[in-house]
Design a protein around this motif. Sequence first.
Motif, PDB file in Angstrom:
ATOM      1  N   LEU A 238      30.181  90.683  66.516  1.00 45.19           N
ATOM      2  CA  LEU A 238      31.501  91.073  66.028  1.00 45.19           C
ATOM      3  C   LEU A 238      31.835  92.503  66.463  1.00 45.19           C
ATOM      4  CD1 LEU A 238      31.378  89.731  62.351  1.00 45.19           C
ATOM      5  CD2 LEU A 238      32.688  88.796  64.242  1.00 45.19           C
TER       6      LEU A 238
ATOM      7  N   LEU B 192      32.531  93.001  70.407  1.00 53.83           N
ATOM      8  CA  LEU B 192      33.864  92.517  70.782  1.00 53.83           C
ATOM      9  C   LEU B 192      34.917  93.542  70.384  1.00 53.83           C
ATOM     10  CD1 LEU B 192      33.673  88.764  69.679  1.00 53.83           C
ATOM     11  CD2 LEU B 192      33.525  89.685  71.992  1.00 53.83           C
ATOM     12  N   ALA B 193      34.834  93.997  69.131  1.00 52.90           N
ATOM     13  CA  ALA B 193      35.832  94.938  68.623  1.00 52.90           C
ATOM     14  C   ALA B 193      35.763  96.254  69.383  1.00 52.90           C
ATOM     15  CB  ALA B 193      35.616  95.162  67.129  1.00 52.90           C
TER      16      ALA B 193
ATOM     17  N   ALA C  33      37.546  96.084  72.648  1.00 58.27           N
ATOM     18  CA  ALA C  33      38.992  96.122  72.469  1.00 58.27           C
ATOM     19  C   ALA C  33      39.455  97.548  72.187  1.00 58.27           C
ATOM     20  CB  ALA C  33      39.393  95.196  71.321  1.00 58.27           C
ATOM     21  N   LEU C  34      38.725  98.260  71.340  1.00 58.80           N
ATOM     22  CA  LEU C  34      39.171  99.594  70.920  1.00 58.80           C
ATOM     23  C   LEU C  34      38.972 100.631  72.028  1.00 58.80           C
ATOM     24  CD1 LEU C  34      37.774  99.656  67.278  1.00 58.80           C
ATOM     25  CD2 LEU C  34      40.159  99.459  67.972  1.00 58.80           C
TER      26      LEU C  34
ATOM     27  N   ALA D  97      43.327  99.832  63.402  1.00 60.76           N
ATOM     28  CA  ALA D  97      42.124  99.008  63.540  1.00 60.76           C
ATOM     29  C   ALA D  97      40.885  99.895  63.622  1.00 60.76           C
ATOM     30  CB  ALA D  97      42.237  98.137  64.791  1.00 60.76           C
TER      31      ALA D  97
ATOM     32  N   LEU E 164      40.016 101.098  60.243  1.00 68.40           N
ATOM     33  CA  LEU E 164      39.436 100.053  59.400  1.00 68.40           C
ATOM     34  C   LEU E 164      37.954  99.874  59.705  1.00 68.40           C
ATOM     35  CD1 LEU E 164      39.863  97.806  57.303  1.00 68.40           C
ATOM     36  CD2 LEU E 164      40.446  96.269  59.184  1.00 68.40           C
ATOM     37  N   PHE E 165      37.604  99.949  60.987  1.00 66.29           N
ATOM     38  CA  PHE E 165      36.196  99.785  61.347  1.00 66.29           C
ATOM     39  C   PHE E 165      35.360 101.003  60.964  1.00 66.29           C
ATOM     40  CE2 PHE E 165      37.749  96.367  64.083  1.00 66.29           C
ATOM     41  CZ  PHE E 165      36.797  95.410  63.794  1.00 66.29           C
ATOM     42  N   PHE E 166      36.026 102.154  60.844  1.00 69.37           N
ATOM     43  CA  PHE E 166      35.287 103.366  60.494  1.00 69.37           C
ATOM     44  C   PHE E 166      35.043 103.463  58.987  1.00 69.37           C
ATOM     45  CE2 PHE E 166      35.472 107.823  59.113  1.00 69.37           C
ATOM     46  CZ  PHE E 166      34.339 108.294  59.740  1.00 69.37           C
TER      47      PHE E 166
ATOM     48  N   ILE F 177      25.940  88.435  54.293  1.00 77.02           N
ATOM     49  CA  ILE F 177      27.342  88.827  54.481  1.00 77.02           C
ATOM     50  C   ILE F 177      27.506  90.326  54.243  1.00 77.02           C
ATOM     51  CG2 ILE F 177      29.628  88.658  53.405  1.00 77.02           C
ATOM     52  CD1 ILE F 177      29.038  85.643  53.017  1.00 77.02           C
TER      53      ILE F 177
ATOM     54  N   ILE G 289      25.969  92.319  57.196  1.00 78.06           N
ATOM     55  CA  ILE G 289      26.804  92.285  58.414  1.00 78.06           C
ATOM     56  C   ILE G 289      27.980  93.241  58.238  1.00 78.06           C
ATOM     57  CG2 ILE G 289      28.365  90.853  59.796  1.00 78.06           C
ATOM     58  CD1 ILE G 289      26.480  88.517  59.369  1.00 78.06           C
ATOM     59  N   THR G 290      28.571  93.249  57.036  1.00 78.43           N
ATOM     60  CA  THR G 290      29.749  94.074  56.806  1.00 78.43           C
ATOM     61  C   THR G 290      29.453  95.558  57.007  1.00 78.43           C
ATOM     62  OG1 THR G 290      30.437  92.436  55.188  1.00 78.43           O
ATOM     63  CG2 THR G 290      31.636  94.518  55.206  1.00 78.43           C
TER      64      THR G 290
ATOM     65  N   LEU H 155      28.428  96.457  60.761  1.00 77.56           N
ATOM     66  CA  LEU H 155      29.509  96.305  61.734  1.00 77.56           C
ATOM     67  C   LEU H 155      30.036  97.659  62.223  1.00 77.56           C
ATOM     68  CD1 LEU H 155      31.233  94.186  63.085  1.00 77.56           C
ATOM     69  CD2 LEU H 155      32.628  94.023  61.040  1.00 77.56           C
TER      70      LEU H 155
ATOM     71  N   PRO I 180      42.939  92.320  73.862  1.00 76.42           N
ATOM     72  CA  PRO I 180      42.362  93.140  72.781  1.00 76.42           C
ATOM     73  C   PRO I 180      42.504  92.478  71.425  1.00 76.42           C
ATOM     74  CG  PRO I 180      44.372  94.134  73.633  1.00 76.42           C
ATOM     75  CD  PRO I 180      43.975  93.067  74.596  1.00 76.42           C
TER      76      PRO I 180
ATOM     77  N   LEU J 155      39.839  89.928  70.990  1.00 76.00           N
ATOM     78  CA  LEU J 155      38.533  90.563  70.809  1.00 76.00           C
ATOM     79  C   LEU J 155      38.381  91.118  69.397  1.00 76.00           C
ATOM     80  CD1 LEU J 155      38.169  92.557  74.159  1.00 76.00           C
ATOM     81  CD2 LEU J 155      36.856  90.556  73.459  1.00 76.00           C
ATOM     82  N   LEU J 156      39.490  91.650  68.882  1.00 78.01           N
ATOM     83  CA  LEU J 156      39.434  92.289  67.570  1.00 78.01           C
ATOM     84  C   LEU J 156      39.437  91.289  66.428  1.00 78.01           C
ATOM     85  CD1 LEU J 156      41.785  95.386  67.753  1.00 78.01           C
ATOM     86  CD2 LEU J 156      39.382  95.362  67.146  1.00 78.01           C
TER      87      LEU J 156
ATOM     88  N   PRO K 129      37.960  88.477  65.314  1.00 83.40           N
ATOM     89  CA  PRO K 129      36.830  88.121  64.427  1.00 83.40           C
ATOM     90  C   PRO K 129      36.400  89.285  63.525  1.00 83.40           C
ATOM     91  CG  PRO K 129      36.327  87.602  66.731  1.00 83.40           C
ATOM     92  CD  PRO K 129      37.598  88.364  66.733  1.00 83.40           C
ATOM     93  N   GLY K 130      36.276  90.457  64.105  1.00 83.59           N
ATOM     94  CA  GLY K 130      35.838  91.621  63.330  1.00 83.59           C
ATOM     95  C   GLY K 130      36.825  92.004  62.242  1.00 83.59           C
ATOM     96  N   ILE K 131      38.118  91.990  62.614  1.00 77.45           N
ATOM     97  CA  ILE K 131      39.149  92.352  61.641  1.00 77.45           C
ATOM     98  C   ILE K 131      39.170  91.336  60.494  1.00 77.45           C
ATOM     99  CG2 ILE K 131      41.644  92.521  61.282  1.00 77.45           C
ATOM    100  CD1 ILE K 131      40.990  94.859  62.822  1.00 77.45           C
TER     101      ILE K 131
ATOM    102  N   TRP L  67      36.758  89.487  59.471  1.00 75.67           N
ATOM    103  CA  TRP L  67      35.555  89.699  58.673  1.00 75.67           C
ATOM    104  C   TRP L  67      35.758  90.840  57.682  1.00 75.67           C
ATOM    105  CZ3 TRP L  67      30.892  87.029  58.657  1.00 75.67           C
ATOM    106  CH2 TRP L  67      29.895  87.594  57.855  1.00 75.67           C
ATOM    107  N   LEU L  68      36.291  91.961  58.182  1.00 81.91           N
ATOM    108  CA  LEU L  68      36.481  93.117  57.307  1.00 81.91           C
ATOM    109  C   LEU L  68      37.563  92.863  56.260  1.00 81.91           C
ATOM    110  CD1 LEU L  68      36.097  96.286  59.563  1.00 81.91           C
ATOM    111  CD2 LEU L  68      34.492  95.281  57.952  1.00 81.91           C
TER     112      LEU L  68
END
Lengths: 274, 302
Positions: free
Chosen positions: A88, A91-92, A95-96, A107, A110-112, A144, A147-148, A151, B22, B25-26, B28-30, B32-33
Amino acid sequence: MRTAARPLRWLRRHLVVIAGLGTLAYLLLPNVIVTVFSFNKPAGRFNYEWRRFSTDAWTHPCDVAGLCGSLSLSLWIALWATVGATVLGTLAAFALARHRFRGRGGASGLFFLPMAMPEVVMAASMATLFLNTGVAFGFWTILIAHITFCLSFVVTAVKARVASMDPRLEQAAQDLYATPLQTFLRVTLPIAAPGIAAGALLSFALSFDDFVITNFNAGSTVTFPMYVWGAAQRGTPVQINVVGTAMFAVAVLCVLAGQLAGRRKNRRRGSRRS
Amino acid sequence: MTTVTPDTVQDVTPARRGRRVPHWLLLPGILWLLVFFVAPLVYQASTSVQTGSLEDGFRVTWHFATYWDALSTYWPQFLRSIGYATAATVLCLLLGYPLAYLIAFRAGRWRTLLMVLVIAPFFTSFLIRTLAWKTILSDGGPVVGALDSLHVLGLTDALGVTEGHRLLATPLAVVCGLTYNFLPFMILPLYTSLERIDGRLHEAAGDLYAGPLTTFRRVTFPLSMPGVVAGTLLTFIPAAGDYINAELLGSPDQKMIGNVVQSQFLRVLDYPTAAALSFLLMAVILALVTVYLRRAGTEDVV
């Protein structure tokens, strides 16, 4: 006067080295204690006081009920959490790091965010979700949760690597009539690999060692950190120190082997990045 | 994949082909979060304004008083968390800077080994390492004996950071544990930013007759500010929420806000209070971090 001045001058010149090594000693002291006490034969339930030398715990690591079970469960969870978070997150991260699009900043934030939040808060909120939706706590909720929180670390590690990569390499591949798939598999992926490996390694270590998030989301399932936590209340078997020592040794050996392999590879290629 | 058109090949970022890429790609991760990170926070927000009991069930009654009750009951633990986390962060900076500096500038061929030794403790379970501090700080142990014979413990007793000539179950033990546990989080960003500094800047400073101290104060330290800011945040935020060190090395007198959240959630099963405390902790940290970042004046931390 002169005799006192010389050691003082020596001290001043080497102050950084002395202070730095002092900090290193502070960092490693618990590991030394863990190792030494793995050869202890404690009198009571707790292994806090040195009694006498013994290798019993090393020769019989699984003699304590539940310890080896919790250890293999932790390894298993760490493995799957690493797979999930790495897929996961990679992939992200691509993209970023490689694309400009609307909502990229959001986005990225959110990942940070999971990384910037105290663990108890995240742990309690996830447990709230599982409680409210009636999901039974156990292996899956732990996985779960792991993984969260892994990530974010994967995204950060891979993003850093991909962002620093020269886009002209991919252009060159395409100029040489490589298809997008070939370009990705033979140019992009090998360059990104160290970042992905770092993210995966970090995930594994974090998941294996996590206590706080697991404590809230495990129910009655016992991972290795949970076992240690329980032992801190009930009695700490020497085998815990054996596991701790072995983990430390394996980690040092792995990192050193990796470094050596990397150095040899660099030398063979005859190119050193400055 | 879409076909490559000539103008995309000339483009500096070749990955522009396919505007949807993009997003795919994003996705699945988005997703999930959203499900496992955002939704839990929403549930927690709703829980914090619920009333009820475990037997009768909880219902959203917009009972904001929970926040006020939590704050007025547990403000000592809040203050203590901020105090301990601040002390640990300052200690981490003071202890971590020389080591990061040593590895970045003075280590030479020992650099790899030193880095390994900084990271390696990470791989031994931190709970086991924290328990080892119990042995190190134990009442009859050599550390207590040495400090006592140097009359240090008398001094720290007078300052109120230790009690009764012992180290375990004192604020000092908890801060020592916090410092220890989060030190690598300080060292790594410091090292990264120090390593980037061009060594010629030091030579230039020396050529301009700056002594080692002046060079450090006016060249090295300012250039390492991104590392200092990142390191202090990476240390302070988790330290403020930590409850392991207070639990294992402290006594009930050293409980931090993390301990309260943990016991409210897992022992008392008072979910609204636990949720309200979580949000208060986040709010306090967010406020402090915002003020700090304004003060530190660095724009690119993330």
